[in-house]
Design a protein around this motif. Sequence first.
Motif, short mmCIF file in Angstrom:
data_model
loop_
_atom_site.label_atom_id
_atom_site.label_comp_id
_atom_site.label_asym_id
_atom_site.label_seq_id
_atom_site.Cartn_x
_atom_site.Cartn_y
_atom_site.Cartn_z
N ARG A 128 14.31 14.57 -10.23
CA ARG A 128 14.80 13.43 -11.03
C ARG A 128 16.30 13.55 -11.21
N GLY A 129 16.97 12.43 -11.11
CA GLY A 129 18.42 12.43 -11.22
C GLY A 129 19.12 12.47 -9.88
N LYS A 130 18.41 12.90 -8.83
CA LYS A 130 19.00 12.95 -7.49
C LYS A 130 18.31 12.00 -6.52
N ARG A 131 17.29 11.31 -6.99
CA ARG A 131 16.54 10.40 -6.11
C ARG A 131 17.38 9.19 -5.73
N LEU A 132 18.04 8.60 -6.70
CA LEU A 132 18.87 7.42 -6.41
C LEU A 132 19.99 7.79 -5.44
N ARG A 133 20.60 8.94 -5.65
CA ARG A 133 21.66 9.39 -4.75
C ARG A 133 21.14 9.54 -3.32
N ALA A 134 19.95 10.11 -3.18
CA ALA A 134 19.36 10.28 -1.84
C ALA A 134 19.10 8.93 -1.19
N LEU A 135 18.61 7.97 -1.96
CA LEU A 135 18.34 6.64 -1.39
C LEU A 135 19.65 5.91 -1.04
N LEU A 136 20.67 6.11 -1.84
CA LEU A 136 21.98 5.51 -1.51
C LEU A 136 22.57 6.15 -0.25
N ARG A 137 22.37 7.44 -0.09
CA ARG A 137 22.83 8.11 1.14
C ARG A 137 22.07 7.59 2.35
#
Length: 134
Positions: A102-111
């Motif tokens: 949690r907290g890094k999922r959005l970053r992974a999807l944006l990448r």
Amino acid sequence: MDKALEAVPPGPHGPLLAEAKRALYVLLMITAVESFIVTVTHDRPNIGVMALLALLSNFFVFLWYCRDSDALGYRRSLLLNIAFIMLGPFAVVYYLARSRVRGKRLRALLRLLGFVFLVAIASVIGTLAGRIAA
């Protein structure tokens, strides 16, 4: 407990992540080559060559998935392995959402969106190179 929150086993994860990144670079090159071939052949490429490039693309997507999940300590299931082969883009999104904390999922999807943009650029480069060569 969420699988993504499980502790990563000790070990050298840098080489796994480096190999995962190399697989993504190869995917970009394959995309450029495919676009080049399609442009040079005026949208009538050899089906064998295109099938080989598609097979290579699937292989390198699966290689990325294996190395990335190993580096994270994420346990791959048989169904997700099959999904990566059969339903690649959907499986990648699912995997990124499940494997990141949690907290890094959005970053992974944006990448992932950034990588899709790079794939589009690689395709344009291949097409432009094909027009110059044709």
